[in-house]
Motif scaffolding. Sequence first.
Motif, PDB file in Angstrom:
ATOM      1  N   VAL A  35      55.474  19.107  82.941  1.00 57.47           N
ATOM      2  CA  VAL A  35      55.426  17.935  82.005  1.00 57.47           C
ATOM      3  C   VAL A  35      54.555  17.028  82.072  1.00 57.47           C
ATOM      4  O   VAL A  35      53.889  16.721  80.978  1.00 57.47           O
ATOM      5  CB  VAL A  35      56.974  17.329  82.071  1.00 57.47           C
ATOM      6  CG1 VAL A  35      56.952  16.206  81.430  1.00 57.47           C
ATOM      7  CG2 VAL A  35      58.152  18.294  81.869  1.00 57.47           C
ATOM      8  N   SER A  36      53.737  16.744  83.363  1.00 60.60           N
ATOM      9  CA  SER A  36      52.751  15.957  83.519  1.00 60.60           C
ATOM     10  C   SER A  36      51.713  16.478  82.792  1.00 60.60           C
ATOM     11  O   SER A  36      50.687  15.930  82.243  1.00 60.60           O
ATOM     12  CB  SER A  36      52.581  15.658  84.878  1.00 60.60           C
ATOM     13  OG  SER A  36      53.602  14.880  85.494  1.00 60.60           O
ATOM     14  N   ALA A  37      51.179  17.842  82.987  1.00 61.08           N
ATOM     15  CA  ALA A  37      49.966  18.667  82.315  1.00 61.08           C
ATOM     16  C   ALA A  37      50.290  18.405  81.013  1.00 61.08           C
ATOM     17  O   ALA A  37      49.182  18.464  80.384  1.00 61.08           O
ATOM     18  CB  ALA A  37      50.236  19.999  82.947  1.00 61.08           C
ATOM     19  N   PHE A  49      50.471  27.344  73.048  1.00 62.09           N
ATOM     20  CA  PHE A  49      50.677  28.006  74.382  1.00 62.09           C
ATOM     21  C   PHE A  49      50.643  29.357  74.254  1.00 62.09           C
ATOM     22  O   PHE A  49      51.211  29.848  73.185  1.00 62.09           O
ATOM     23  CB  PHE A  49      51.843  27.490  75.041  1.00 62.09           C
ATOM     24  CG  PHE A  49      51.671  26.026  75.555  1.00 62.09           C
ATOM     25  CD1 PHE A  49      51.196  25.473  76.736  1.00 62.09           C
ATOM     26  CD2 PHE A  49      52.043  25.063  74.650  1.00 62.09           C
ATOM     27  CE1 PHE A  49      51.141  24.282  77.212  1.00 62.09           C
ATOM     28  CE2 PHE A  49      51.979  23.543  75.093  1.00 62.09           C
ATOM     29  CZ  PHE A  49      51.402  23.449  76.242  1.00 62.09           C
ATOM     30  N   GLY A  50      50.104  29.984  75.063  1.00 60.76           N
ATOM     31  CA  GLY A  50      50.285  31.427  75.299  1.00 60.76           C
ATOM     32  C   GLY A  50      50.625  32.121  76.734  1.00 60.76           C
ATOM     33  O   GLY A  50      50.789  31.283  77.366  1.00 60.76           O
ATOM     34  N   LEU A  51      51.036  33.323  76.679  1.00 65.17           N
ATOM     35  CA  LEU A  51      51.383  33.930  77.924  1.00 65.17           C
ATOM     36  C   LEU A  51      50.736  35.403  78.227  1.00 65.17           C
ATOM     37  O   LEU A  51      50.656  36.197  77.093  1.00 65.17           O
ATOM     38  CB  LEU A  51      52.920  34.248  77.790  1.00 65.17           C
ATOM     39  CG  LEU A  51      53.473  34.847  79.096  1.00 65.17           C
ATOM     40  CD1 LEU A  51      53.434  34.112  80.440  1.00 65.17           C
ATOM     41  CD2 LEU A  51      54.929  35.323  78.946  1.00 65.17           C
ATOM     42  N   THR A  52      49.986  35.408  79.391  1.00 62.77           N
ATOM     43  CA  THR A  52      49.478  36.501  79.628  1.00 62.77           C
ATOM     44  C   THR A  52      50.134  37.161  81.085  1.00 62.77           C
ATOM     45  O   THR A  52      50.557  36.417  82.040  1.00 62.77           O
ATOM     46  CB  THR A  52      47.963  36.286  80.058  1.00 62.77           C
ATOM     47  OG1 THR A  52      47.320  35.701  78.997  1.00 62.77           O
ATOM     48  CG2 THR A  52      47.109  37.634  80.671  1.00 62.77           C
ATOM     49  N   LYS A  59      50.795  34.246  83.607  1.00 61.96           N
ATOM     50  CA  LYS A  59      50.083  32.888  83.649  1.00 61.96           C
ATOM     51  C   LYS A  59      50.228  32.403  82.116  1.00 61.96           C
ATOM     52  O   LYS A  59      50.474  33.113  81.180  1.00 61.96           O
ATOM     53  CB  LYS A  59      48.507  33.106  83.715  1.00 61.96           C
ATOM     54  CG  LYS A  59      47.655  32.184  83.523  1.00 61.96           C
ATOM     55  CD  LYS A  59      46.337  32.367  83.838  1.00 61.96           C
ATOM     56  CE  LYS A  59      45.568  33.053  82.715  1.00 61.96           C
ATOM     57  NZ  LYS A  59      44.043  33.137  82.782  1.00 61.96           N
ATOM     58  N   VAL A  60      50.822  31.094  82.058  1.00 60.84           N
ATOM     59  CA  VAL A  60      50.762  30.363  80.662  1.00 60.84           C
ATOM     60  C   VAL A  60      49.650  29.729  80.636  1.00 60.84           C
ATOM     61  O   VAL A  60      49.000  29.080  81.552  1.00 60.84           O
ATOM     62  CB  VAL A  60      52.082  29.363  80.723  1.00 60.84           C
ATOM     63  CG1 VAL A  60      52.064  28.539  79.658  1.00 60.84           C
ATOM     64  CG2 VAL A  60      53.263  29.926  81.090  1.00 60.84           C
ATOM     65  N   TRP A  61      49.138  29.685  79.405  1.00 60.33           N
ATOM     66  CA  TRP A  61      47.914  28.901  79.110  1.00 60.33           C
ATOM     67  C   TRP A  61      47.844  28.067  77.592  1.00 60.33           C
ATOM     68  O   TRP A  61      48.787  28.270  76.865  1.00 60.33           O
ATOM     69  CB  TRP A  61      46.702  30.084  78.964  1.00 60.33           C
ATOM     70  CG  TRP A  61      46.895  31.170  78.135  1.00 60.33           C
ATOM     71  CD1 TRP A  61      47.232  32.581  78.735  1.00 60.33           C
ATOM     72  CD2 TRP A  61      46.783  31.432  76.819  1.00 60.33           C
ATOM     73  NE1 TRP A  61      47.386  33.505  77.582  1.00 60.33           N
ATOM     74  CE2 TRP A  61      47.130  32.678  76.455  1.00 60.33           C
ATOM     75  CE3 TRP A  61      46.583  30.432  75.611  1.00 60.33           C
ATOM     76  CZ2 TRP A  61      47.290  33.364  75.341  1.00 60.33           C
ATOM     77  CZ3 TRP A  61      46.511  31.080  74.352  1.00 60.33           C
ATOM     78  CH2 TRP A  61      46.861  32.428  74.136  1.00 60.33           C
ATOM     79  N   LEU A  62      46.955  27.321  77.701  1.00 60.22           N
ATOM     80  CA  LEU A  62      46.935  26.476  76.423  1.00 60.22           C
ATOM     81  C   LEU A  62      45.677  26.435  75.791  1.00 60.22           C
ATOM     82  O   LEU A  62      44.475  26.496  76.383  1.00 60.22           O
ATOM     83  CB  LEU A  62      46.979  24.914  77.058  1.00 60.22           C
ATOM     84  CG  LEU A  62      46.913  23.720  75.884  1.00 60.22           C
ATOM     85  CD1 LEU A  62      47.941  23.884  74.814  1.00 60.22           C
ATOM     86  CD2 LEU A  62      46.909  22.403  76.195  1.00 60.22           C
ATOM     87  N   GLY A  63      45.857  26.900  74.414  1.00 55.12           N
ATOM     88  CA  GLY A  63      44.569  26.832  73.563  1.00 55.12           C
ATOM     89  C   GLY A  63      44.010  28.551  73.419  1.00 55.12           C
ATOM     90  O   GLY A  63      44.089  29.021  72.504  1.00 55.12           O
ATOM     91  N   ASN A  64      43.858  28.847  74.713  1.00 54.50           N
ATOM     92  CA  ASN A  64      43.214  30.419  74.779  1.00 54.50           C
ATOM     93  C   ASN A  64      43.421  30.758  76.142  1.00 54.50           C
ATOM     94  O   ASN A  64      43.501  29.874  77.105  1.00 54.50           O
ATOM     95  CB  ASN A  64      41.738  30.373  74.253  1.00 54.50           C
ATOM     96  CG  ASN A  64      40.821  29.727  74.969  1.00 54.50           C
ATOM     97  OD1 ASN A  64      40.624  30.232  76.156  1.00 54.50           O
ATOM     98  ND2 ASN A  64      40.283  28.959  74.561  1.00 54.50           N
ATOM     99  N   ASN A  66      41.493  31.542  78.803  1.00 50.54           N
ATOM    100  CA  ASN A  66      40.358  30.761  79.416  1.00 50.54           C
ATOM    101  C   ASN A  66      40.632  29.211  79.410  1.00 50.54           C
ATOM    102  O   ASN A  66      39.884  28.522  80.196  1.00 50.54           O
ATOM    103  CB  ASN A  66      39.035  30.889  78.987  1.00 50.54           C
ATOM    104  CG  ASN A  66      38.821  32.603  79.049  1.00 50.54           C
ATOM    105  OD1 ASN A  66      39.156  33.050  79.960  1.00 50.54           O
ATOM    106  ND2 ASN A  66      38.007  33.129  78.065  1.00 50.54           N
ATOM    107  N   GLY A  67      41.626  28.638  78.761  1.00 57.48           N
ATOM    108  CA  GLY A  67      41.745  27.176  78.811  1.00 57.48           C
ATOM    109  C   GLY A  67      42.689  26.748  80.041  1.00 57.48           C
ATOM    110  O   GLY A  67      42.809  27.560  80.767  1.00 57.48           O
ATOM    111  N   PRO A  68      43.206  25.485  79.913  1.00 49.03           N
ATOM    112  CA  PRO A  68      44.042  25.011  80.958  1.00 49.03           C
ATOM    113  C   PRO A  68      45.144  26.210  80.940  1.00 49.03           C
ATOM    114  O   PRO A  68      45.770  26.676  80.149  1.00 49.03           O
ATOM    115  CB  PRO A  68      44.688  23.844  80.498  1.00 49.03           C
ATOM    116  CG  PRO A  68      43.495  23.469  79.357  1.00 49.03           C
ATOM    117  CD  PRO A  68      42.915  24.762  78.843  1.00 49.03           C
ATOM    118  N   SER A  69      45.622  26.657  82.371  1.00 45.79           N
ATOM    119  CA  SER A  69      46.408  27.412  82.877  1.00 45.79           C
ATOM    120  C   SER A  69      47.485  27.233  83.901  1.00 45.79           C
ATOM    121  O   SER A  69      46.885  26.384  84.931  1.00 45.79           O
ATOM    122  CB  SER A  69      46.028  28.847  82.739  1.00 45.79           C
ATOM    123  OG  SER A  69      44.994  28.994  83.822  1.00 45.79           O
TER     124      SER A  69
END
Length: 74
Positions: A35-37, A49-52, A59-64, A66-69
């Motif tokens: 929540v803080s992130a 958000f996406g999931l790899t 890994k959950v990531w934001l944007g792409n 290679n973004g924050p994860s």
Amino acid sequence: MATGSQATTEPSPDGGWLVRQHGPLKLWDGVERAVSAWQAAGRPHRSGFGLTVTRQGQKVWLGNPNGPSWNLPA
């Protein structure tokens, strides 16, 4: 991998929430970090958000990718 970890919440008499955590993974601590992130990233819509998932982990990531994860327990 099952760890037996648990987190429960219930309303407390003072209007807040009582959280109980058990097991080796502190699940609610992870919720609070997520929540803080999310807030620090400007509260983006969930569509950002996406999931790899690979053999090495999740890994959950934001944007792409290679973004924050954030790594998820596997």
